[in-house]
Design an enzyme around this catalytic site. Structure first.
Site, short mmCIF file in Angstrom:
data_model
loop_
_atom_site.label_atom_id
_atom_site.label_comp_id
_atom_site.label_asym_id
_atom_site.label_seq_id
_atom_site.Cartn_x
_atom_site.Cartn_y
_atom_site.Cartn_z
N SER A 57 10.31 -12.53 18.72
CA SER A 57 9.43 -12.40 19.87
C SER A 57 9.67 -13.49 20.91
O SER A 57 10.80 -13.65 21.35
CB SER A 57 7.98 -12.39 19.36
OG SER A 57 7.18 -11.70 20.25
N HIS A 99 5.81 -4.63 15.81
CA HIS A 99 6.29 -5.94 16.24
C HIS A 99 6.09 -6.93 15.09
O HIS A 99 4.96 -7.32 14.79
CB HIS A 99 5.43 -6.34 17.44
CG HIS A 99 5.88 -7.58 18.12
ND1 HIS A 99 7.03 -7.64 18.85
CD2 HIS A 99 5.30 -8.81 18.21
CE1 HIS A 99 7.15 -8.86 19.37
NE2 HIS A 99 6.12 -9.59 18.98
C1 GTR Z 1 3.47 -11.39 23.69
C2 GTR Z 1 4.38 -11.43 24.85
C3 GTR Z 1 5.72 -11.01 24.42
C4 GTR Z 1 6.13 -11.60 23.08
C5 GTR Z 1 4.97 -11.85 22.14
C6 GTR Z 1 5.17 -12.85 21.03
O1 GTR Z 1 2.23 -11.72 23.98
O2 GTR Z 1 3.87 -10.58 25.81
O3 GTR Z 1 6.63 -11.30 25.44
O4 GTR Z 1 6.86 -12.73 23.27
O5 GTR Z 1 3.91 -12.33 22.79
O6 GTR Z 1 5.78 -13.88 21.19
O7 GTR Z 1 4.62 -12.59 19.96
#
Ligand code: GTR
Length: 428
Positions: free
Chosen positions: A269, A409
């Site tokens: 991420s 995710h």
């Molecule tokens: C979210 C962000 C993403 C991603 C994520 C993370 O809030 O919008 O770009 O990086 O965080 O790091 O878990």
């Protein structure tokens, strides 16, 4: 603490919880998730120099186009990190000869950066398989919530800086209850069984993940006098974390048990964005792995699918350099897009991983970046191996690796199986 201060701190906690829960896993409403609505766009060509010269050889890429693209990313996206070296001191804080059921050695190493009253300690947790006398290949990673969350091993020390606890709330101290909290994201036993060392650092040790005006963390080690303002091309937090990864590599290179020429940098991420940038600016990293890195990471910004440049610059104003905000709603004006970031890893192996349900990170845009980086790899006689998007759970492992797995995710055992196979292919 008076009532005003208590209220402030409570509001701060509620705010950070809201931001955290809105952004960690969600697919926020009001953004584009419909492929048929993606507006056609044109990508900058990685193989055409700013003066119009076409790049036809690896040499022209290395000598002319790569430095050009790197400079553009520094000036317009992540910001320029300081190049001057600062003093670094190593302290072995802890050693366990019988870790992980006896199959590994555990070390906890403080990498102390800076001097006099301006220092910062990065605490590296290292597991090494006992099997070998040869220097080992290694995975170097940043973690989100503290080294103690990557495994339930009771000997792992707690960070002594701010952390995010299991509810995503920013807390002033790490807690025992969170030990092993993120263990499912780290296939440490598999790495050890397959002959890799595993090194991890809590990203908050390097630089805080909130907008503190760059007063704490890595930036403060370098900051000039208060009267000197930051430039619009100065480094943001992603560049700060990437700088910290390079300092960890400085240490790993000195450790005789590790082969500094076979270190893969991996991140998830925002830390996947970071691993891509770390691999771009520091060519000592032998392999780069980006897990679900999305906007500002592997995903093409011009698609505006899921998270956009404007949204990321608004939610996280400290991640990129100030100049990047010029491209809020104007992605087409940016002289680079993220396929060129992946191309900066060439000819080294790079792995891009997506998750089907992680539409916020634009899985298709992540794949397209890999695809459009391939012409640069071809200059070196290397290829990707995929011409179109592979189906779910069908990884492609060329010099560029890619998979989209089912699910959300996250980092899963499936992801790590692919990274380990890919590393076996390239680092052994
Ligand atoms: C979210 C962000 C993403 C991603 C994520 C993370 O809030 O919008 O770009 O990086 O965080 O790091 O878990």
């Amino acid at each position: 603490m008076n009532i005003g201060m208590k209220l402030n701190s409570l509001l701060g906690r509620i705010y950070s919880f809201l931001i955290f829960s809105m952004t960690m896993n969600a697919q926020p409403k009001g953004y584009l998730y419909d492929e048929s609505k993606v507006i056609p766009y044109e990508l900058p060509d990685p193989l055409v120099c700013q003066d119009g010269t076409k790049v036809e050889t690896a040499q022209t890429w290395i000598e002319k186009r790569r430095p050009e693209i790197l400079k553009l990313f520094k000036e317009e996206v992540y910001g320029e990190s300081p190049e001057n070296k600062i003093p670094m001191r190593i302290e072995i804080v802890e050693e366990g000869q019988d870790a992980l059921g006896g199959k590994a050695i555990r070390n906890q190493v403080a990498i102390i950066l800076g001097e006099s009253n301006r220092t910062r300690s990065i605490n590296l947790l290292l597991y090494l398989p006992k099997v070998s006398n040869q220097p080992l290949p290694a995975f170097l990673t940043l973690n989100f919530q503290g080294n103690h969350t990557v495994h339930s091993d009771p000997a792992i020390l707690l960070p002594n800086t701010w952390v995010r606890n299991r509810n995503g709330i920013k807390d002033n101290c790490a807690r025992e209850i969170d030990r092993g909290l993120a263990a499912s994201r780290w296939a440490i036993s598999d790495m050890i069984n397959r002959g890799y060392a595993f090194a991890t650092v809590y990203y908050g040790d390097i630089d805080p993940d909130f907008d503190d005006g760059f007063q704490n963390g890595a930036h403060a080690l370098f900051s000039q006098s208060d009267s000197e303002r930051r430039k619009p091309s100065d480094w943001g937090s992603i560049a700060g974390w990437a700088w910290g990864l390079s300092r960890c590599l400085d240490y790993l290179e000195q450790d005789p048990r590790i082969d500094g020429k076979r270190v893969a940098v991996m991140g998830h991420s925002r830390l996947g964005k970071t691993s891509l940038w770390a691999g771009a600016i520091d060519e000592r990293f032998a392999m780069v792995i980006s897990n679900n890195s999305g906007c500002g990471g592997a995903a093409l910004s011009r698609r505006r699918f899921g998270e956009t440049v404007k949204r990321i610059n608004t939610s996280f104003p400290h991640w990129f350099c100030e100049n990047y905000k010029k491209y809020n709603d104007k992605e087409e004006n940016c002289p680079v897009d993220q396929h060129m970031l992946i191309a900066l890893t060439a000819p080294r192996p790079v792995y891009i991983a997506s998750a089907e349900e992680d539409r916020w990170a634009d899985p298709k845009g992540e794949f397209l970046s890999a695809l459009h980086a391939e012409p640069v790899y071809q200059l070196f006689g290397k290829s990707f191996g995929a011409k179109k998007r592979p189906i779910l759970n069908h990884p492609v492992h060329g010099q560029i690796g890619y998979h989209v797995r089912n699910g959300k995710h996250d980092v899963t055992a499936y992801d790590w199986n692919q990274y380990l196979d890919f590393a076996d292919q390239h680092l052994k």
